[in-house]
Design a protein around this motif. Structure first.
Motif, PDB file in Angstrom:
ATOM      1  N   GLU A  45       0.830  -1.203   0.000  1.00 28.65           N
ATOM      2  CA  GLU A  45       0.000   0.000   0.000  1.00 28.65           C
ATOM      3  C   GLU A  45       0.863   1.250   0.000  1.00 28.65           C
ATOM      4  O   GLU A  45       0.553   2.248  -0.639  1.00 28.65           O
ATOM      5  CB  GLU A  45      -0.932   0.001   1.220  1.00 28.65           C
ATOM      6  CG  GLU A  45      -2.172  -0.820   0.957  1.00 28.65           C
ATOM      7  CD  GLU A  45      -3.017  -1.013   2.192  1.00 28.65           C
ATOM      8  OE1 GLU A  45      -2.682  -0.439   3.240  1.00 28.65           O
ATOM      9  OE2 GLU A  45      -4.015  -1.750   2.092  1.00 28.65           O
ATOM     10  N   LYS A  46       1.966   1.157   0.740  1.00 28.79           N
ATOM     11  CA  LYS A  46       2.893   2.279   0.770  1.00 28.79           C
ATOM     12  C   LYS A  46       3.475   2.531  -0.600  1.00 28.79           C
ATOM     13  O   LYS A  46       3.572   3.672  -1.050  1.00 28.79           O
ATOM     14  CB  LYS A  46       4.030   1.959   1.739  1.00 28.79           C
ATOM     15  CG  LYS A  46       3.937   2.744   2.987  1.00 28.79           C
ATOM     16  CD  LYS A  46       5.173   2.543   3.797  1.00 28.79           C
ATOM     17  CE  LYS A  46       5.044   3.385   5.028  1.00 28.79           C
ATOM     18  NZ  LYS A  46       6.008   3.052   6.014  1.00 28.79           N
ATOM     19  N   ARG A  76       1.102   4.411  -2.690  1.00 31.33           N
ATOM     20  CA  ARG A  76       1.000   5.841  -2.409  1.00 31.33           C
ATOM     21  C   ARG A  76       2.198   6.609  -2.935  1.00 31.33           C
ATOM     22  O   ARG A  76       2.085   7.721  -3.418  1.00 31.33           O
ATOM     23  CB  ARG A  76       0.846   6.070  -0.911  1.00 31.33           C
ATOM     24  CG  ARG A  76      -0.577   5.837  -0.500  1.00 31.33           C
ATOM     25  CD  ARG A  76      -0.797   6.149   0.945  1.00 31.33           C
ATOM     26  NE  ARG A  76      -1.776   5.192   1.435  1.00 31.33           N
ATOM     27  CZ  ARG A  76      -1.664   4.508   2.537  1.00 31.33           C
ATOM     28  NH1 ARG A  76      -0.618   4.689   3.298  1.00 31.33           N
ATOM     29  NH2 ARG A  76      -2.595   3.657   2.887  1.00 31.33           N
ATOM     30  N   GLU A 125      13.773  12.710  -7.037  1.00 33.69           N
ATOM     31  CA  GLU A 125      13.627  12.446  -5.604  1.00 33.69           C
ATOM     32  C   GLU A 125      12.447  11.511  -5.324  1.00 33.69           C
ATOM     33  O   GLU A 125      12.548  10.554  -4.571  1.00 33.69           O
ATOM     34  CB  GLU A 125      13.440  13.767  -4.855  1.00 33.69           C
ATOM     35  CG  GLU A 125      13.725  13.624  -3.390  1.00 33.69           C
ATOM     36  CD  GLU A 125      13.338  14.890  -2.641  1.00 33.69           C
ATOM     37  OE1 GLU A 125      13.035  14.793  -1.457  1.00 33.69           O
ATOM     38  OE2 GLU A 125      13.352  15.964  -3.283  1.00 33.69           O
ATOM     39  N   HIS A 141      12.630   7.777  -3.711  1.00 33.04           N
ATOM     40  CA  HIS A 141      11.791   7.390  -2.591  1.00 33.04           C
ATOM     41  C   HIS A 141      11.087   6.058  -2.916  1.00 33.04           C
ATOM     42  O   HIS A 141      11.041   5.130  -2.121  1.00 33.04           O
ATOM     43  CB  HIS A 141      10.748   8.492  -2.378  1.00 33.04           C
ATOM     44  CG  HIS A 141      10.251   8.559  -0.981  1.00 33.04           C
ATOM     45  ND1 HIS A 141       9.861   9.723  -0.385  1.00 33.04           N
ATOM     46  CD2 HIS A 141      10.071   7.598  -0.054  1.00 33.04           C
ATOM     47  CE1 HIS A 141       9.466   9.470   0.836  1.00 33.04           C
ATOM     48  NE2 HIS A 141       9.589   8.190   1.052  1.00 33.04           N
ATOM     49  N   ALA A 173     -15.090  -2.098   2.594  1.00 34.82           N
ATOM     50  CA  ALA A 173     -14.931  -0.647   2.509  1.00 34.82           C
ATOM     51  C   ALA A 173     -15.539  -0.125   1.211  1.00 34.82           C
ATOM     52  O   ALA A 173     -16.234   0.892   1.193  1.00 34.82           O
ATOM     53  CB  ALA A 173     -13.457  -0.275   2.595  1.00 34.82           C
TER      54      ALA A 173
END
Lengths: 764, 155
Positions: free
Chosen positions: A358-359, A362, A396, A400, A477
């Motif tokens: 999930e990270k 994102r 950058e 990441h 959800a």
């Protein structure tokens, strides 16, 4: 239906227990609690609970800190003011001399605070005049029976409750969409049962194959060919049966789930279209699109794939357990015992992986953000020579992304070897225990082989089973988000006893109209009568409530107070679509749909003939430029009408409004976004449009309104002036100042002088 | 060092009144230009209809009494609780209720969507709850381990 039957929720009975005793000690004989609010902030805006109570004779409040109570008896001059500022609401008790007390609270207490203020005013009034408080009709929240503040369609308290995280139970609401396919679902379930059963036959057959054929052969007996044939054909048959049944099952259930997905999508979109503009105002387009698009797809996938697989796996484990226990209970126990432990371990690893993934998602969005920022803004980037900086930003974000991926890959790479290891360990236990049992003569080699064959099958399924938790959560959800739309009731309801307008003359009357958006009053006490065929110009600063007024007339919103009448009939009693058919709307930013020019012009009347379309285009001064396009009226337009200038797009939207021949015409800043030259052309088109219709025009450039019969100046949600240009200029009031302000811009804006000149001509 | 002198008083209604150069008394509201980046600098005194009437370059330029008035008024208007710790969260799926400790005491905030967490800088976050209250996380790296871990689930 009055509220008297239902006790308002925040009276004495509903006081929180922690306060009730204290409050009752303060009350004197005959005093009753009328309303209360628990404020949750102190004077320095720190979180602290306090209480403000309105009784039938005074305002009673708890003083923070020392536990004392203070009270103010009702008397003339006292007033309770309410205001709110970024999430903090304030109640202020003042009299002629100054402020007596102040309370702060966060906005979730706003409802109670407003009802306190209302109770305060009523009780104060009643104390001063000696008249008893009039019982008034209140709108109650259908769920919690709390009185609703006018203009609020959703009870904030109930909304708060629905903000609880989605539980798995939400999934059961999907049953509403599954019901039409009951029969097929049942067939699918039976097929699942049968096909799972069929897959369990082959391992069972390994047992006699081993014990009756291979072992005797090793012990020197010849192979019984007929027996082998029998077993092998059994294996083949079971495999073929499992294949056929599995195909039928997957096909039927996938069919059903696709249909459920389709129904869900259509139902949601159809419901969404019925909702009022108020709803769309508070939602992001991307979010709504995602709900209808990807959320339904996710639910679909869950139903057709994950849930199905999981059900099959559970069935298989159950059936296997039954078979194993029937063969040999002890060995079955040993075989099945490590299963929950291994399942739990796999689930843990997968959980960690999931948050990691999930990270990554994102971070990926961050990378995409840089792109979506820079590519459309490339002219600005280049003009300011910031290519290097944007490149650095992208590098950058990418770095990441890389770092995170490296970290997650470390766990990911470990995952499947770990599952294999667990499986092997599990098998090892069975081997060990099995060999020991064989050595004691408890079981045969065949039984052990069968056990190993069975267990090998579902260890591999454990991985996919461990996914069910997160997949279910996500689907729940998604379901909740879909039902959020479906549960929303339009704030512009269809009338129960509709009045049908036969021949609309186009007379509009606003009677003491007030509108509140949430707690903010946007317009109040607007009264205005517009005769049939009259042209009204609405002027005022931005934010003065012009567009709101137009939205109320179009019934995009419903009034909070007062009423809007068309030909003397309340618009709320006319069917929405029937009413809007009489309204032509031209907006500042014309929206053109994907399709040909002809389709766009005929949007409000899809069955218009080609002659009608051309006539409308001619009247809108659009005919000639349309003919200049490569494919004439068949030219394709993009979403925003690419390839057309602002003025051309606007003229198409004017043609669109002309074609439906509406009795009422609304021009909301129709010429604001174009230059004066274009404005002139549009103005010509508009002059054709306005003829013989009731017209309400909003314009920033006062020149646009030169043909208006009357001008209505608005300020802070109220009509401040009304009259012709000359009258208003003579008055030297609000309109005069607006006009002067535009005339003053002569030097800075070369377009304006012409506009002003035109006004002078008109005035002369 | 006080170099700026403004005619500021608090009237009995608790409102801040500024006497302007023209000698009229007007109700004003102090507004910070950079509430996050430079809260102590660049403060404007704005009239009720939104016009700037006075400018305070540095809060320290004001004499003590007036500075206190401005600070008090700011304190009663500004409400951006700073999250010091996240104790529990109801779920990683939104909407989610967080029990947080802030500089203004404990509170239960409801996060409606992950999009309501905005990154202001590498270490600073702004979280808006379902009621529109904004919570600030001034420095992510200074939160304790368990808070950071909980927050991490949403970032």
């Amino acid at each position: 239906m009055t509220s008297s039957a239902v006790p308002p929720a925040n009276t004495e009975k509903s006081l929180p227990n922690s306060w009730r005793g204290d409050v009752q000690n303060c009350l004197v004989a005959g005093e009753t609690v009328e309303s209360w609010v628990e404020t949750d902030l102190d004077a320095r805006l720190h979180f602290a609970d306090n209480l403000v109570v309105i009784t039938n004779r005074r305002l009673l409040a708890h003083i923070p800190g020392n536990g004392e109570w203070k009270s103010w008896d009702f008397r003339a001059g006292l007033s309770l003011r309410h205001r709110s500022h970024v999430g903090v609401g304030t109640l202020e008790l003042v009299d002629d001399g100054g402020r007596l007390a102040i309370w702060h609270y966060t906005m979730n207490r706003n409802m109670a605070a407003l009802s306190v203020r209302r109770a305060f005013e009523e009780q104060l009034d009643s104390t001063i005049t000696g008249q008893p408080v009039a019982k008034h009709e209140e709108i109650l929240c259908p769920r919690c029976k709390l009185p609703l503040e006018p203009g609020i369609e959703e009870c904030p308290i109930c909304t708060r409750e629905t903000q609880t995280p989605p539980s798995t139970w939400t999934l059961f609401r999907l049953w509403r969409f599954a019901r039409p396919y009951k029969g097929r679902l049942l067939a699918g379930f039976l097929l699942t049962l049968a096909s799972t059963g069929a897959t369990l036959v082959p391992p069972y057959l390994t047992m006699p194959l081993m014990d009756n054929v291979l072992i005797p052969f090793q012990n020197g007996k010849p192979i019984d060919v007929r027996l082998v044939e029998l077993y092998l054909s059994g294996l083949l048959g079971a495999a073929l049966l499992a294949w056929g049944l599995g195909w039928a099952r997957t096909y039927i259930l996938a069919l059903v789930s696709e249909r459920i997905g389709r129904d869900l999508r259509t139902a949601t979109f159809e419901h969404l279209l019925q909702l009022s503009l108020e709803y769309f105002g508070g939602k992001r387009t991307g979010d709504l699109m995602a709900r209808i698009g990807s959320e339904t797809d996710r639910i679909n996938l869950f139903l057709s794939l994950h849930l199905l697989d999981f059900a099959t796996d559970v069935l298989m484990i159950l059936l296997t357990a039954i078979i194993l226990f029937s063969i040999h209970p002890w060995l079955a126990l040993v075989t099945l015992l490590p299963l929950p432990i291994i399942a739990w371990m796999i689930h843990n690893v997968r959980d960690r992986l999931r948050t990691g993934f999930e990270k990554v998602d994102r971070i990926w969005a961050e990378v995409a953000n840089v792109l979506s920022d820079v590519i459309p803004g490339i002219r600005v980037v280049k003009a300011f020579a910031q290519e290097k900086r944007e490149a650095a930003r992208f590098r950058e974000a990418n770095l990441h992304n890389l770092v995170l991926n490296d970290r997650i890959n470390k766990i990911w790479a470990l995952f499947s070897p770990t599952v294999t290891l667990f499986t092997e360990v599990g098998l090892l236990v069975v081997w060990g225990f099995g060999i020991w049992q064989i050595s004691k003569g408890e079981i045969t080699v065949g039984v052990l082989t069968a056990f190993l064959a069975y267990i090998g099958r579902f260890y591999t399924r454990l991985d996919s089973m461990s996914r069910i938790v997160s997949v279910t959560q996500k689907a729940a959800a998604g379901t909740k988000r879909i039902f959020d739309i479906l549960d929303h009731v339009s704030s512009v309801p269809e009338p129960v006893n509709p009045v049908h307008l036969m021949d609309v003359r186009g007379e509009i009357e606003l009677r003491n109209v007030g509108f509140r958006y949430g707690t903010r009053a946007v317009t109040h006490d607007v009264s205005l009568t517009i005769k049939s065929g009259e042209m009204i110009g609405l002027v005022g600063h931005s934010g003065s409530g012009k567009t709101t007024l137009v939205n109320l007339i179009c019934r995009f919103y419903d009034v909070t107070e007062g009423s809007v009448l068309i030909d003397g009939v309340d618009v709320r009693s006319v069917p929405v679509a029937e009413f809007r058919r009489n309204i032509g709307l031209v907006l500042q930013e014309p929206f053109l749909f994907f399709g040909t020019i002809a389709e766009n012009i005929a949007y409000g009347k899809p069955d218009a003939t080609r002659e009608e379309i051309i006539a409308a285009a001619r009247a809108a001064h659009a005919h000639e430029f349309i003919l200049g396009l490569p494919n004439g009226y068949d030219s394709l337009l993009g979403e925003r009408g690419q390839g057309l200038s602002g003025g051309e797009r606007q003229r198409i939207s004017i043609a669109r409004a002309l074609l439906i021949n509406p009795k009422i015409l609304i021009l909301d800043e129709a010429t604001s976004s174009v230059d004066t030259e274009t404005e002139k052309e549009i103005q010509k088109a508009l002059d054709n449009l306005v003829r013989g219709r009731t017209t309400i025009a909003i314009a920033h450039r006062l020149s646009t309104l030169r043909k208006a019969d009357r001008l209505v100046a608005m300020d802070r949600g109220q009509v401040v002036e009304m009259g012709s240009h000359d009258e208003l200029m003579a008055k030297e009031g609000h309109y005069y100042r607006l006009y002067q302000a535009q005339a003053r811009n002569v030097d800075t804006e070369p377009e304006i002088p012409r506009a002003v000149d035109r006004f002078r001509e008109h005035a002369a | 060092m006080s170099t700026l002198n403004l005619q500021l008083v608090r009237n009995p209604f608790g409102r801040l009144m500024l006497t302007t150069a023209q000698g009229t008394e007007e109700e004003v509201v102090p507004v910070r230009s950079f509430p996050i980046a430079a809260p102590e600098n660049s403060i404007s005194l704005v009239s009720m209809d939104g016009h700037e009437l006075a400018w305070i370059e540095h809060l320290a330029d004001l004499p003590d009494a007036q500075r206190r008035l401005v600070e008090e008024e700011l304190a009663s208007r500004e409400f951006v609780p700073e999250i010091r710790a996240i104790k529990t969260i109801s779920s990683f799926a939104t909407p989610s209720t967080w029990q947080v400790d802030t500089d203004r005491g404990p509170f239960a905030l409801v996060l409606e969507s992950e999009d309501d967490i905005r990154r202001i800088s590498r270490t600073m976050l702004m979280i808006s709850d379902s009621n529109g209250i904004q919570f600030l996380v001034r420095d992510l790296t200074k939160l304790d381990r368990s808070s950071r871990k909980l927050l991490d689930g949403f970032l």
